[in-house]
Design a protein around this motif. Structure first.
Motif, PDB file in Angstrom:
ATOM      1  N   ILE A  35      58.127  39.402  29.572  1.00 32.23           N
ATOM      2  CA  ILE A  35      56.826  38.952  30.244  1.00 32.23           C
ATOM      3  C   ILE A  35      56.822  37.584  30.287  1.00 32.23           C
ATOM      4  O   ILE A  35      56.999  36.947  29.038  1.00 32.23           O
ATOM      5  N   VAL A  36      56.772  36.755  31.341  1.00 29.49           N
ATOM      6  CA  VAL A  36      56.790  35.283  31.235  1.00 29.49           C
ATOM      7  C   VAL A  36      55.879  34.488  32.333  1.00 29.49           C
ATOM      8  O   VAL A  36      55.845  35.476  33.431  1.00 29.49           O
ATOM      9  N   LEU A  37      55.504  33.592  32.093  1.00 33.86           N
ATOM     10  CA  LEU A  37      54.574  32.660  32.773  1.00 33.86           C
ATOM     11  C   LEU A  37      55.579  32.033  33.698  1.00 33.86           C
ATOM     12  O   LEU A  37      56.402  31.496  33.137  1.00 33.86           O
ATOM     13  N   ASN A  38      55.530  32.120  34.951  1.00 35.74           N
ATOM     14  CA  ASN A  38      56.434  31.659  35.852  1.00 35.74           C
ATOM     15  C   ASN A  38      56.074  29.907  36.226  1.00 35.74           C
ATOM     16  O   ASN A  38      55.072  29.798  36.944  1.00 35.74           O
ATOM     17  N   ASP A  39      56.911  29.305  35.657  1.00 38.65           N
ATOM     18  CA  ASP A  39      56.367  27.696  35.413  1.00 38.65           C
ATOM     19  C   ASP A  39      56.598  27.034  36.740  1.00 38.65           C
ATOM     20  O   ASP A  39      55.634  26.334  37.236  1.00 38.65           O
ATOM     21  N   ARG A  40      57.367  27.646  37.362  1.00 38.45           N
ATOM     22  CA  ARG A  40      57.920  27.117  38.828  1.00 38.45           C
ATOM     23  C   ARG A  40      56.573  27.210  39.831  1.00 38.45           C
ATOM     24  O   ARG A  40      56.340  26.301  40.454  1.00 38.45           O
ATOM     25  N   VAL A  41      56.256  28.254  39.760  1.00 43.84           N
ATOM     26  CA  VAL A  41      54.893  28.684  40.876  1.00 43.84           C
ATOM     27  C   VAL A  41      53.716  27.721  40.214  1.00 43.84           C
ATOM     28  O   VAL A  41      53.228  27.263  40.938  1.00 43.84           O
ATOM     29  N   LEU A  42      53.577  27.914  38.697  1.00 44.31           N
ATOM     30  CA  LEU A  42      52.182  27.067  38.238  1.00 44.31           C
ATOM     31  C   LEU A  42      52.469  25.835  38.699  1.00 44.31           C
ATOM     32  O   LEU A  42      51.632  24.999  39.024  1.00 44.31           O
ATOM     33  N   HIS A  43      53.539  25.022  38.488  1.00 40.21           N
ATOM     34  CA  HIS A  43      53.638  23.479  38.931  1.00 40.21           C
ATOM     35  C   HIS A  43      53.633  23.247  40.323  1.00 40.21           C
ATOM     36  O   HIS A  43      52.988  22.029  40.626  1.00 40.21           O
ATOM     37  N   LYS A  44      54.005  24.233  41.109  1.00 41.43           N
ATOM     38  CA  LYS A  44      53.913  24.032  42.653  1.00 41.43           C
ATOM     39  C   LYS A  44      52.935  24.311  43.188  1.00 41.43           C
ATOM     40  O   LYS A  44      52.400  23.494  44.246  1.00 41.43           O
ATOM     41  N   THR A  45      52.160  25.394  42.778  1.00 42.85           N
ATOM     42  CA  THR A  45      51.039  25.840  43.475  1.00 42.85           C
ATOM     43  C   THR A  45      49.645  25.855  42.502  1.00 42.85           C
ATOM     44  O   THR A  45      48.556  26.303  43.153  1.00 42.85           O
ATOM     45  N   SER A  46      49.852  25.793  41.259  1.00 40.00           N
ATOM     46  CA  SER A  46      48.798  25.706  40.276  1.00 40.00           C
ATOM     47  C   SER A  46      48.364  27.005  40.059  1.00 40.00           C
ATOM     48  O   SER A  46      47.056  27.521  39.877  1.00 40.00           O
ATOM     49  N   VAL A  47      49.044  28.338  40.855  1.00 40.38           N
ATOM     50  CA  VAL A  47      48.937  29.736  40.463  1.00 40.38           C
ATOM     51  C   VAL A  47      49.498  30.198  39.082  1.00 40.38           C
ATOM     52  O   VAL A  47      50.757  30.070  38.731  1.00 40.38           O
ATOM     53  N   HIS A  48      48.583  30.892  38.220  1.00 35.45           N
ATOM     54  CA  HIS A  48      49.177  31.481  37.081  1.00 35.45           C
ATOM     55  C   HIS A  48      49.797  32.708  37.625  1.00 35.45           C
ATOM     56  O   HIS A  48      49.269  33.654  38.001  1.00 35.45           O
ATOM     57  N   ARG A  49      51.044  32.823  37.646  1.00 31.88           N
ATOM     58  CA  ARG A  49      51.780  34.147  37.886  1.00 31.88           C
ATOM     59  C   ARG A  49      52.674  34.523  36.739  1.00 31.88           C
ATOM     60  O   ARG A  49      53.417  33.779  36.287  1.00 31.88           O
ATOM     61  N   TYR A  50      52.308  35.954  36.171  1.00 29.00           N
ATOM     62  CA  TYR A  50      53.061  36.321  35.062  1.00 29.00           C
ATOM     63  C   TYR A  50      53.890  37.201  35.800  1.00 29.00           C
ATOM     64  O   TYR A  50      53.800  38.264  36.606  1.00 29.00           O
ATOM     65  N   ASP A  51      55.504  37.173  35.448  1.00 30.63           N
ATOM     66  CA  ASP A  51      56.398  38.130  35.961  1.00 30.63           C
ATOM     67  C   ASP A  51      56.822  38.877  34.834  1.00 30.63           C
ATOM     68  O   ASP A  51      57.193  38.640  33.615  1.00 30.63           O
TER      69      ASP A  51
END
Length: 80
Positions: A35-51
């Motif tokens: 279970i990981v926090l998707n850093d790429r999505v966070l930095h690009k869109t400021s959306v917290h996305r857990y995969d």
């Protein structure tokens, strides 16, 4: 990288959906591996996305993604 052991999704901990590393899913034929926090999505869109990743027969698949939801994260505390 964060070592996430469990994610609970929903505003009320008693009524939320919870997923843990090692938990069998999809009729028990797959197992949650990461279970990981998707850093790429966070930095690009400021959306917290857990995969949530699963494995079967040594193949890994992205099973679910949780975006901008109320979540409780339980980290895996591994001490050396």
């Amino acid at each position: 990288m964060e070592l996430i052991r469990k994610i609970s999704i929903g505003p009320n901990p008693k009524d939320c959906m919870a997923y843990s590393v090692g938990q069998p899913v999809i009729d028990g034929s797959y197992k949650i591996t990461d279970i990981v926090l998707n850093d790429r999505v966070l930095h690009k869109t400021s959306v917290h996305r857990y995969d949530i990743w699963v494995e079967k027969n040594n193949e890994r698949f992205l099973w679910k993604s949780v975006e901008n939801s109320t979540c409780i994260i339980e980290n895996d505390l591994k001490f050396e």
